[in-house]
Design an enzyme around this catalytic site. Structure first.
Site, mmCIF file in Angstrom:
data_model
loop_
_atom_site.group_PDB
_atom_site.id
_atom_site.type_symbol
_atom_site.label_atom_id
_atom_site.label_comp_id
_atom_site.label_asym_id
_atom_site.label_seq_id
_atom_site.Cartn_x
_atom_site.Cartn_y
_atom_site.Cartn_z
ATOM 1 N N HIS A 106 1.726 -1.114 -6.295
ATOM 2 C CA HIS A 106 1.745 -2.195 -5.310
ATOM 3 C C HIS A 106 1.357 -1.664 -3.934
ATOM 4 O O HIS A 106 2.147 -1.004 -3.257
ATOM 5 C CB HIS A 106 3.147 -2.834 -5.283
ATOM 6 C CG HIS A 106 3.238 -4.023 -4.395
ATOM 7 N ND1 HIS A 106 4.332 -4.290 -3.606
ATOM 8 C CD2 HIS A 106 2.361 -5.028 -4.152
ATOM 9 C CE1 HIS A 106 4.119 -5.405 -2.929
ATOM 10 N NE2 HIS A 106 2.938 -5.869 -3.246
ATOM 11 N N SER A 154 2.357 -8.657 -6.602
ATOM 12 C CA SER A 154 3.449 -8.605 -5.621
ATOM 13 C C SER A 154 4.730 -9.137 -6.225
ATOM 14 O O SER A 154 5.810 -8.831 -5.735
ATOM 15 C CB SER A 154 3.167 -9.497 -4.416
ATOM 16 O OG SER A 154 1.877 -9.428 -3.984
ATOM 17 N N ASN A 166 9.562 -6.413 -0.801
ATOM 18 C CA ASN A 166 9.601 -7.881 -0.790
ATOM 19 C C ASN A 166 10.966 -8.448 -1.131
ATOM 20 O O ASN A 166 11.225 -9.630 -0.951
ATOM 21 C CB ASN A 166 8.530 -8.453 -1.724
ATOM 22 C CG ASN A 166 7.163 -8.429 -1.062
ATOM 23 O OD1 ASN A 166 7.062 -8.412 0.173
ATOM 24 N ND2 ASN A 166 6.111 -8.396 -1.852
ATOM 25 N N GLU A 168 4.179 1.147 -3.753
ATOM 26 C CA GLU A 168 5.324 1.091 -4.666
ATOM 27 C C GLU A 168 4.790 1.297 -6.079
ATOM 28 O O GLU A 168 3.847 0.612 -6.491
ATOM 29 C CB GLU A 168 6.016 -0.275 -4.570
ATOM 30 C CG GLU A 168 6.723 -0.506 -3.242
ATOM 31 C CD GLU A 168 7.383 -1.880 -3.131
ATOM 32 O OE1 GLU A 168 8.409 -2.001 -2.452
ATOM 33 O OE2 GLU A 168 6.855 -2.857 -3.720
HETATM 34 N N1 LIG Z 1 -2.942 -10.309 -0.034
HETATM 35 C C1 LIG Z 1 -1.889 -9.530 0.104
HETATM 36 O O1 LIG Z 1 -1.336 -9.364 1.203
HETATM 37 C C2 LIG Z 1 -1.326 -8.805 -1.087
HETATM 38 C C3 LIG Z 1 -0.518 -7.687 -0.886
HETATM 39 C C4 LIG Z 1 -0.060 -6.973 -2.006
HETATM 40 C C5 LIG Z 1 -0.378 -7.422 -3.282
HETATM 41 N N2 LIG Z 1 -1.144 -8.538 -3.443
HETATM 42 C C6 LIG Z 1 -1.499 -8.923 -4.826
HETATM 43 O O2 LIG Z 1 -2.818 -8.457 -5.099
HETATM 44 C C7 LIG Z 1 -3.480 -9.358 -5.999
HETATM 45 C C8 LIG Z 1 -4.770 -9.835 -5.372
HETATM 46 O O3 LIG Z 1 -4.484 -10.485 -4.162
HETATM 47 P P1 LIG Z 1 -5.629 -10.762 -3.069
HETATM 48 O O4 LIG Z 1 -4.931 -11.246 -1.844
HETATM 49 O O5 LIG Z 1 -6.550 -9.599 -2.990
HETATM 50 O O6 LIG Z 1 -6.398 -11.982 -3.764
HETATM 51 P P2 LIG Z 1 -7.849 -12.568 -3.416
HETATM 52 O O7 LIG Z 1 -7.781 -14.012 -3.724
HETATM 53 O O8 LIG Z 1 -8.290 -12.139 -2.057
HETATM 54 O O9 LIG Z 1 -8.820 -11.844 -4.474
HETATM 55 C C9 LIG Z 1 -8.743 -12.034 -5.858
HETATM 56 C C10 LIG Z 1 -10.109 -11.688 -6.471
HETATM 57 O O10 LIG Z 1 -9.964 -11.639 -7.876
HETATM 58 C C11 LIG Z 1 -11.078 -12.277 -8.487
HETATM 59 N N3 LIG Z 1 -10.642 -12.740 -9.801
HETATM 60 C C12 LIG Z 1 -9.773 -13.757 -10.083
HETATM 61 N N4 LIG Z 1 -9.592 -13.857 -11.404
HETATM 62 C C13 LIG Z 1 -10.342 -12.871 -11.979
HETATM 63 C C14 LIG Z 1 -10.557 -12.455 -13.311
HETATM 64 N N5 LIG Z 1 -9.963 -13.070 -14.328
HETATM 65 N N6 LIG Z 1 -11.377 -11.385 -13.524
HETATM 66 C C15 LIG Z 1 -11.986 -10.764 -12.490
HETATM 67 N N7 LIG Z 1 -11.834 -11.130 -11.206
HETATM 68 C C16 LIG Z 1 -11.009 -12.164 -10.953
HETATM 69 C C17 LIG Z 1 -11.445 -13.390 -7.522
HETATM 70 O O11 LIG Z 1 -12.797 -13.772 -7.702
HETATM 71 C C18 LIG Z 1 -11.191 -12.730 -6.165
HETATM 72 O O12 LIG Z 1 -12.343 -12.062 -5.677
HETATM 73 C C19 LIG Z 1 -2.466 -10.443 -6.321
HETATM 74 O O13 LIG Z 1 -1.790 -10.094 -7.496
HETATM 75 C C20 LIG Z 1 -1.518 -10.408 -5.116
HETATM 76 O O14 LIG Z 1 -0.241 -10.870 -5.429
HETATM 77 C C21 LIG Z 1 -1.648 -9.222 -2.387
#
Ligand SMILES: NC(=O)c1ccc[n+]([C@@H]2O[C@H](COP(=O)([O-])OP(=O)(O)OC[C@H]3O[C@@H](n4cnc5c(N)ncnc54)[C@H](O)[C@@H]3O)[C@@H](O)[C@H]2O)c1
Length: 401
Positions: free
Chosen positions: A146, A125, A196, A158
């Site tokens: 994204h 993000s 964002n 995006e």
């Molecule tokens: N949550 C949102 O609203 C949102 C929206 C758009 C983008 N994002 C982006 O998406 C990404 C993930 O966010 P999320 O909310 O799904 O996070 P989350 O914490 O729900 O999930 C992350 C997952 O990644 C795994 N993980 C962490 N490090 C790892 C590695 N080195 N190798 C393999 N697996 C690994 C963790 O075990 C976990 O299951 C981030 O970059 C975030 O900025 C989030």
């Protein structure tokens, strides 16, 4: 099978089975891809798959998909014990923790584990795509995809090319996203991309209006509700700023604001607010923690907020002027096309109208007047109008017609 079809239907890899990862897995598997999923904690994948199964069952009960389709979707999802199982993938999407060095390490491994023409995408993000690609030997296949939360429901994606991303790979990514029945917009690799960045004043200016008790706004929950009501009632927004921050999570919303602000070298236009910081410090994250600006405990009634048309109009005019200024400035700085900026805000955060179209309707001069009044009052850079807004006002030109 044509080369194009092969790209669209080839296997997809997803790294990270958290909130976003599993949503993206659902989207790709529904579109007919075999999806390999790697999470460093296998049990998190297993738990996510159980939840996905029950989501699909609900869709079956509602008649949105057949039970055979649901079974096929689940059968297409395979756990990868390590990244080398991604060797046949045409596209890998990373959705792990938002940490540059961890992402860079994963991308280095992905580069080695995949075919040389496999697209490597990050769902980040707030991190720079170029900086993630910078860790790779060949960054021409690294880009940002994204998705918005929840990924299966939100239509916008995006697409962000880094400095080194090839045009061919950008086009390939756009075709895949369109084939997944999502709406792709292309954004320059700058902090916050489109949504964002442009949406920041929706939250920040609402908080400032509240903090200062502008226009006779009451303190406490009644004040939040009054601003929310004005934005819903007069602006046509589906949710007001405070209820939306509570839905997104104040922890996440604050973090995004802080990141965008610091990545823009502390530009005061994006300055985070202490009011929101205190919310985070108090663990008042919003709905998910049971309280935020509002209290979500069972039986708690939420005030309606004052219905004062003059006050509501001032609140809307002010927040909208700042939002439009951001959208116009994003156009000025060629972050995206006018069409994509408006699509991003209507499809990514459900705004009732594209902000650039809104600018045309209100008139750039009127938006500029509101900003100039605020600028005069506060003498702050925060209300600095975009050069394009000034130009539109002085030439009386429209953006779209
Ligand atoms: N949550 C949102 O609203 C949102 C929206 C758009 C983008 N994002 C982006 O998406 C990404 C993930 O966010 P999320 O909310 O799904 O996070 P989350 O914490 O729900 O999930 C992350 C997952 O990644 C795994 N993980 C962490 N490090 C790892 C590695 N080195 N190798 C393999 N697996 C690994 C963790 O075990 C976990 O299951 C981030 O970059 C975030 O900025 C989030």
């Amino acid at each position: 099978m044509t080369e194009n079809k092969k790209v669209k239907n080839g296997p997809v890899g997803v790294v990270g089975a958290g909130t976003m990862g599993i949503g993206i897995v659902q989207v790709a598997a529904t579109a007919g891809h075999t999806v390999y999923v790697f999470d460093k904690e296998k049990q998190l994948f297993e738990r996510a798959l159980v939840n996905l199964n029950s989501t699909l069952n609900k869709l079956t009960e509602k008649g949105k998909i057949s039970s055979n389709e649901a079974k096929d979707i689940i059968n297409r999802i395979l756990y990868a014990e390590n990244l080398s199982e991604f060797h046949e993938c045409d596209l890998v999407i990373e959705a792990i923790v938002e940490d540059l060095s961890v992402k860079q390490k994963v991308f280095c491994e992905l580069e080695f584990a995949t075919k040389s023409n496999c697209l490597l995408a990050s769902n980040t993000s707030s991190l720079s795509i170029t900086s993630i690609g910078g860790a790779c030997k060949n960054a021409s296949r690294v880009l940002g995809l994204h998705f918005f939360n929840p990924a299966p429901l939100m239509p916008l994606v995006e697409i962000i090319p880094g400095i080194e991303t090839s045009t061919e790979n950008l086009i390939k990514a756009k075709e895949i996203i369109a084939a997944w029945k999502k709406i792709p917009v292309i954004a320059r690799d700058t902090p916050g991309f489109i949504v964002n960045r442009v949406a920041r004043p929706f939250y920040g200016e609402a908080i400032r209006i509240y903090e200062e008790g502008c226009y006779g706004l009451p303190e406490g929950v009644e004040g939040f509700a009054t601003i929310d009501r004005a934005m819903r009632h007069l602006g046509g927004f589906r949710m007001g700023p405070f209820e939306l921050m509570d839905l997104i999570g104040n922890d996440i919303n604050y973090k995004v604001t802080e990141t965008v602000w610091s990545q823009f070298y502390n530009d005061p236009r994006y300055k985070p607010s202490l009011t929101q910081k205190r919310m985070v410090e108090a663990n008042r994250f919003g709905r998910k923690s049971g309280s935020g600006y509002y209290n979500y405990a069972a039986g708690t009634e939420r005030p309606e907020g004052l219905l004062d048309d003059a006050m509501a109009q001032k609140i809307l005019d002010r927040i909208l002027a700042l939002l439009i200024n951001e959208a116009v400035d994003a156009l000025y700085l060629r972050i995206a096309s006018a069409e994509d900026i408006d699509l991003a805000m209507t499809k990514g955060v459900n705004y009732p109208k594209g902000l650039l179209k809104w600018c045309d309707e209100i008139g750039a001069q009127n938006v500029l007047n509101t900003l100039n009044d605020l600028s005069e009052l506060y003498q702050e850079e925060r209300y600095r109008p975009s050069l394009l807004l000034k130009e539109l006002a002085s030439t009386n030109k429209k953006i779209f017609f």
